[in-house]
Design a protein around this motif. Structure first.
Motif, PDB file in Angstrom:
ATOM      1  N   ILE A 112       0.621  -1.576   0.342  1.00  0.00           N
ATOM      2  CA  ILE A 112      -0.219  -0.287  -0.087  1.00  0.00           C
ATOM      3  C   ILE A 112       0.991   1.148  -0.095  1.00  0.00           C
ATOM      4  CG2 ILE A 112      -0.144   0.277   2.034  1.00  0.00           C
ATOM      5  CD1 ILE A 112      -3.209   0.692  -0.185  1.00  0.00           C
ATOM      6  N   THR A 113       2.880   1.277   0.309  1.00  0.00           N
ATOM      7  CA  THR A 113       3.114   2.318   0.753  1.00  0.00           C
ATOM      8  C   THR A 113       3.681   2.584  -1.386  1.00  0.00           C
ATOM      9  OG1 THR A 113       3.633   1.827   2.836  1.00  0.00           O
ATOM     10  CG2 THR A 113       4.892   3.046   1.625  1.00  0.00           C
ATOM     11  N   GLY A 114       3.698   1.415  -1.477  1.00  0.00           N
ATOM     12  CA  GLY A 114       3.871   1.833  -2.992  1.00  0.00           C
ATOM     13  C   GLY A 114       3.156   2.486  -3.619  1.00  0.00           C
ATOM     14  N   VAL A 115       2.214   1.825  -3.941  1.00  0.00           N
ATOM     15  CA  VAL A 115       1.040   2.386  -4.137  1.00  0.00           C
ATOM     16  C   VAL A 115       0.359   4.385  -4.260  1.00  0.00           C
ATOM     17  CG1 VAL A 115      -1.682   1.721  -4.388  1.00  0.00           C
ATOM     18  CG2 VAL A 115      -0.289   0.458  -4.889  1.00  0.00           C
ATOM     19  N   PHE A 116       0.228   4.034  -2.574  1.00  0.00           N
ATOM     20  CA  PHE A 116       0.730   5.591  -3.014  1.00  0.00           C
ATOM     21  C   PHE A 116       1.476   6.509  -3.220  1.00  0.00           C
ATOM     22  CE2 PHE A 116      -3.267   4.972   0.486  1.00  0.00           C
ATOM     23  CZ  PHE A 116      -3.377   6.442   0.640  1.00  0.00           C
ATOM     24  N   GLN A 117       2.680   5.855  -3.153  1.00  0.00           N
ATOM     25  CA  GLN A 117       3.439   6.527  -3.577  1.00  0.00           C
ATOM     26  C   GLN A 117       3.526   7.119  -5.562  1.00  0.00           C
ATOM     27  OE1 GLN A 117       7.195   5.291  -2.574  1.00  0.00           O
ATOM     28  NE2 GLN A 117       7.347   6.191  -0.173  1.00  0.00           N
ATOM     29  N   GLY A 118       2.713   5.644  -5.573  1.00  0.00           N
ATOM     30  CA  GLY A 118       3.132   5.666  -7.525  1.00  0.00           C
ATOM     31  C   GLY A 118       1.742   7.033  -7.775  1.00  0.00           C
ATOM     32  N   MET A 119       0.594   6.574  -6.751  1.00  0.00           N
ATOM     33  CA  MET A 119      -0.116   7.443  -7.517  1.00  0.00           C
ATOM     34  C   MET A 119      -0.150   8.868  -7.732  1.00  0.00           C
ATOM     35  SD  MET A 119      -3.670   5.659  -5.888  1.00  0.00           S
ATOM     36  CE  MET A 119      -3.242   6.104  -3.835  1.00  0.00           C
ATOM     37  N   LEU A 120       0.485   9.217  -5.869  1.00  0.00           N
ATOM     38  CA  LEU A 120       1.060  11.107  -6.045  1.00  0.00           C
ATOM     39  C   LEU A 120       2.114  11.132  -7.005  1.00  0.00           C
ATOM     40  CD1 LEU A 120       1.295  13.281  -3.944  1.00  0.00           C
ATOM     41  CD2 LEU A 120       3.014  12.524  -2.595  1.00  0.00           C
ATOM     42  N   LEU A 121       2.927  10.618  -7.728  1.00  0.00           N
ATOM     43  CA  LEU A 121       3.662  10.160  -8.450  1.00  0.00           C
ATOM     44  C   LEU A 121       2.904  10.902 -10.299  1.00  0.00           C
ATOM     45  CD1 LEU A 121       6.509  11.022  -9.882  1.00  0.00           C
ATOM     46  CD2 LEU A 121       6.897   9.675 -10.245  1.00  0.00           C
ATOM     47  N   PHE A 122       1.638   9.857  -9.987  1.00  0.00           N
ATOM     48  CA  PHE A 122       0.876  10.038 -11.506  1.00  0.00           C
ATOM     49  C   PHE A 122       0.336  11.370 -11.746  1.00  0.00           C
ATOM     50  CE2 PHE A 122      -3.080   9.206 -12.895  1.00  0.00           C
ATOM     51  CZ  PHE A 122      -2.678   8.865 -14.376  1.00  0.00           C
ATOM     52  N   PHE A 123      -0.298  11.663 -10.100  1.00  0.00           N
ATOM     53  CA  PHE A 123      -1.312  12.806 -10.434  1.00  0.00           C
ATOM     54  C   PHE A 123      -0.038  14.445 -10.312  1.00  0.00           C
ATOM     55  CE2 PHE A 123      -4.249  10.138  -8.008  1.00  0.00           C
ATOM     56  CZ  PHE A 123      -5.203  10.321  -8.944  1.00  0.00           C
ATOM     57  N   LEU A 124       0.776  13.785  -9.831  1.00  0.00           N
ATOM     58  CA  LEU A 124       1.840  15.282 -10.138  1.00  0.00           C
ATOM     59  C   LEU A 124       1.883  15.747 -11.526  1.00  0.00           C
ATOM     60  CD1 LEU A 124       3.464  17.522  -8.513  1.00  0.00           C
ATOM     61  CD2 LEU A 124       5.398  15.959  -8.383  1.00  0.00           C
ATOM     62  N   LEU A 125       2.435  14.523 -11.903  1.00  0.00           N
ATOM     63  CA  LEU A 125       2.710  14.485 -13.595  1.00  0.00           C
ATOM     64  C   LEU A 125       1.160  14.806 -15.061  1.00  0.00           C
ATOM     65  CD1 LEU A 125       4.833  11.588 -14.167  1.00  0.00           C
ATOM     66  CD2 LEU A 125       5.923  14.040 -14.014  1.00  0.00           C
ATOM     67  N   ALA A 126       0.642  14.188 -14.350  1.00  0.00           N
ATOM     68  CA  ALA A 126      -1.024  14.687 -14.919  1.00  0.00           C
ATOM     69  C   ALA A 126      -1.608  15.996 -14.698  1.00  0.00           C
ATOM     70  CB  ALA A 126      -2.003  13.813 -13.772  1.00  0.00           C
ATOM     71  N   THR A 127      -1.097  17.097 -13.061  1.00  0.00           N
ATOM     72  CA  THR A 127      -1.777  17.798 -12.772  1.00  0.00           C
ATOM     73  C   THR A 127      -0.647  19.152 -13.477  1.00  0.00           C
ATOM     74  OG1 THR A 127      -0.921  17.892 -10.577  1.00  0.00           O
ATOM     75  CG2 THR A 127      -3.683  17.515 -11.019  1.00  0.00           C
ATOM     76  N   ASP A 128       0.328  18.417 -14.187  1.00  0.00           N
ATOM     77  CA  ASP A 128       1.457  19.592 -14.479  1.00  0.00           C
ATOM     78  C   ASP A 128       1.403  20.602 -15.102  1.00  0.00           C
ATOM     79  OD1 ASP A 128       3.285  19.930 -12.242  1.00  0.00           O
ATOM     80  OD2 ASP A 128       4.784  18.626 -12.643  1.00  0.00           O
ATOM     81  N   VAL A 129       0.262  19.851 -16.139  1.00  0.00           N
ATOM     82  CA  VAL A 129       0.029  20.300 -17.302  1.00  0.00           C
ATOM     83  C   VAL A 129      -1.246  20.937 -17.486  1.00  0.00           C
ATOM     84  CG1 VAL A 129      -2.813  18.841 -17.441  1.00  0.00           C
ATOM     85  CG2 VAL A 129      -1.224  19.691 -20.116  1.00  0.00           C
ATOM     86  N   LEU A 130      -1.698  20.986 -16.399  1.00  0.00           N
ATOM     87  CA  LEU A 130      -2.015  22.274 -15.833  1.00  0.00           C
ATOM     88  C   LEU A 130      -1.266  24.375 -15.748  1.00  0.00           C
ATOM     89  CD1 LEU A 130      -4.374  21.746 -13.381  1.00  0.00           C
ATOM     90  CD2 LEU A 130      -5.117  21.925 -15.416  1.00  0.00           C
ATOM     91  N   ILE A 131       0.349  23.834 -16.036  1.00  0.00           N
ATOM     92  CA  ILE A 131       0.924  24.782 -15.994  1.00  0.00           C
ATOM     93  C   ILE A 131       1.075  25.423 -16.911  1.00  0.00           C
ATOM     94  CG2 ILE A 131       3.587  25.493 -15.297  1.00  0.00           C
ATOM     95  CD1 ILE A 131       3.429  23.593 -13.366  1.00  0.00           C
ATOM     96  N   ARG A 132       0.832  24.786 -18.255  1.00  0.00           N
ATOM     97  CA  ARG A 132       0.571  25.608 -19.363  1.00  0.00           C
ATOM     98  C   ARG A 132      -0.625  25.540 -20.275  1.00  0.00           C
ATOM     99  NH1 ARG A 132       5.619  27.187 -21.049  1.00  0.00           N
ATOM    100  NH2 ARG A 132       7.558  26.070 -20.025  1.00  0.00           N
ATOM    101  N   TYR A 133      -1.338  24.932 -19.333  1.00  0.00           N
ATOM    102  CA  TYR A 133      -3.232  24.683 -20.570  1.00  0.00           C
ATOM    103  C   TYR A 133      -3.644  24.927 -19.071  1.00  0.00           C
ATOM    104  CZ  TYR A 133      -0.654  22.545 -23.972  1.00  0.00           C
ATOM    105  OH  TYR A 133       0.390  22.194 -24.944  1.00  0.00           O
ATOM    106  N   ARG A 134      -5.214  25.749 -19.232  1.00  0.00           N
ATOM    107  CA  ARG A 134      -5.945  25.983 -18.478  1.00  0.00           C
ATOM    108  C   ARG A 134      -7.327  25.156 -19.340  1.00  0.00           C
ATOM    109  NH1 ARG A 134      -5.297  30.930 -20.494  1.00  0.00           N
ATOM    110  NH2 ARG A 134      -4.625  31.567 -18.952  1.00  0.00           N
ATOM    111  N   VAL A 135      -7.696  24.779 -18.133  1.00  0.00           N
ATOM    112  CA  VAL A 135      -8.909  23.778 -18.892  1.00  0.00           C
ATOM    113  C   VAL A 135     -10.353  24.495 -18.771  1.00  0.00           C
ATOM    114  CG1 VAL A 135     -10.725  22.243 -17.861  1.00  0.00           C
ATOM    115  CG2 VAL A 135      -8.727  22.312 -16.851  1.00  0.00           C
ATOM    116  N   ARG A 136     -10.822  24.370 -19.984  1.00  0.00           N
ATOM    117  CA  ARG A 136     -12.181  25.101 -20.672  1.00  0.00           C
ATOM    118  C   ARG A 136     -13.465  24.145 -20.923  1.00  0.00           C
ATOM    119  NH1 ARG A 136     -11.561  30.500 -19.262  1.00  0.00           N
ATOM    120  NH2 ARG A 136      -9.574  31.732 -20.276  1.00  0.00           N
ATOM    121  N   PHE A 137     -14.462  24.459 -20.231  1.00  0.00           N
ATOM    122  CA  PHE A 137     -16.199  23.799 -20.850  1.00  0.00           C
ATOM    123  C   PHE A 137     -16.685  24.413 -21.307  1.00  0.00           C
ATOM    124  CE2 PHE A 137     -14.736  23.257 -15.784  1.00  0.00           C
ATOM    125  CZ  PHE A 137     -13.920  21.461 -15.992  1.00  0.00           C
ATOM    126  N   GLY A 138     -16.859  23.801 -21.810  1.00  0.00           N
ATOM    127  CA  GLY A 138     -17.913  23.674 -23.213  1.00  0.00           C
ATOM    128  C   GLY A 138     -17.789  23.461 -24.967  1.00  0.00           C
TER     129      GLY A 138
END
Length: 363
Positions: free
Chosen positions: A326-352
């Motif tokens: 479970i420790t490795g799972v949490f660390q892996g999820m944290l890295l995954f979400f960090l890399l995924a959310t980094d896209v918001l640095i250069r892009y903004r989310v638009r709806f519609g």
């Protein structure tokens, strides 16, 4: 019709640079809640055991500092290299070599030590880590070999070397053939800083590394060169900055800090040599470096968070019978979400849907 789209920003968002790690942590907690629920555990109790319970006692806080120490030491060195686009993935092996060289002195002078032994072990540990990092540095500078691959492969070489030593020269002759060394004598052990805990002198070294790393990057010309080479290598070349020199410097520095972390483990909480010096600190330090945004203060905070994942994982195993993975799972999820959310640095989310541009022909 597009309901959700990414729109390029005019320039990178400085606010999102610091907000995305917090967002990644939040998403990890939400995912952990759902994961525990799917596994049949009470999510609230599981998250409490994982992230809150270790902080409710002096012993737990002490263990947090003990676990954070090698993570911060390794991550500071890695981050400095990453700022220069020098991708050292070999901190795990460099940590192991630091333990081998520094711990080897404790065994070589067993029964003959003095006040001078511990400082000599610290120097030897840093030298061992630096020499192990010198291999990918040489291959990168001389043959343009990828330091990612060479440093990564050397991790496994270091592990096999440690296993050989623990079944041979380093093994305790009175240890009934168990692959572990003698317990280090008092002169070869880092002194404790807080009574009733295992917090040792290595934690102070980690804080000094944070301060020194900040000073190097923010107040020295070498730090300026590192940042320029990392951002614009071509401009750095025109300015006369020596990229090969920076490669050597960053790899040797990161190796020395990782070696110090390894020495701190065997001369600190472990107190001897054994085949399992590190549960993966060198690899986890990569997550710490990026979660801390390659900034020394951010790395210090990220180091404590990742240390909490180690301690919380152990606490959850005992309290709720959760699997060790479970420790490795949490660390892996944290890295995954960090890399995924980094896209918001250069892009903004638009709806519609995107508005159509009406051309002259349509008119």
């Amino acid at each position: 019709m597009t309901l959700l789209r990414l729109e390029p920003r005019g320039e990178a968002s400085r606010a999102m640079v610091y907000a995305t790690p917090l967002l990644a942590v939040a998403l990890t907690l939400v995912s952990g809640f759902l994961l525990f629920w799917a596994m049949g555990f009470d999510p609230v109790k599981a998250l409490h055991a994982f992230f809150i319970a270790p902080l409710l006692s002096l012993r737990g806080l002490g263990e947090l500092a003990v676990k954070a120490t090698p993570l911060v030491l390794c991550a500071i060195g890695l981050a400095i290299g990453f700022r220069a686009n020098v991708w050292n993935i070999g901190a795990e092996g460099q940590l192991t070599l630091g333990a081998i060289t520094g711990g080897g002195l404790a065994l070589a002078f067993y029964g003959e030590g003095g006040w001078w032994l511990l400082p000599l072990m610290i120097v030897a540990g840093m030298a061992g880590g630096a020499l192990w990092a010198a291999v990918p540095a040489f291959l990168r500078v001389r043959f343009n070999a990828s330091e990612i691959l060479t440093s990564l492969m050397l991790n496994y070489v270091a592990l096999h070397l440690l296993n050989y030593l623990m079944h041979g020269p380093y093994r305790d002759p009175d240890g009934f053939a168990f692959p572990e060394s003698r317990l280090f004598e008092a002169d070869a052990v880092l002194p404790l800083l807080v009574a009733g805990t295992r917090v040792h002198l290595g934690s102070l070294f980690a804080l000094l590394a944070v301060a020194a790393g900040w000073f190097l990057m923010a107040r020295t010309f070498i730090g300026f060169q590192i940042k320029v080479i990392g951002l614009t290598p071509t401009a750095a070349g025109y300015a006369g900055f020596n990229q090969k020199k920076i490669i050597w410097l960053t790899l040797l520095l990161s190796g020395a800090l990782a070696g110090l972390a390894g020495l701190g483990e065997v001369a600190g909480p472990i107190g001897q040599m054994n085949p399992t010096i590190s549960p993966g600190y060198g690899y986890t330090a990569i997550i710490v470096a990026f979660l801390g945004r390659l900034h020394p203060v951010g790395i210090l905070l990220a180091g404590f968070l990742m240390a909490l994942s180690f301690i919380g994982g152990e606490a959850a195993q005992i309290a709720l019978g959760l699997p060790k993975a479970i420790t490795g799972v949490f660390q892996g999820m944290l890295l995954f979400f960090l890399l995924a959310t980094d896209v918001l640095i250069r892009y903004r989310v638009r709806f519609g849907a995107k508005r159509a541009v009406v051309g002259r022909a349509a008119a």
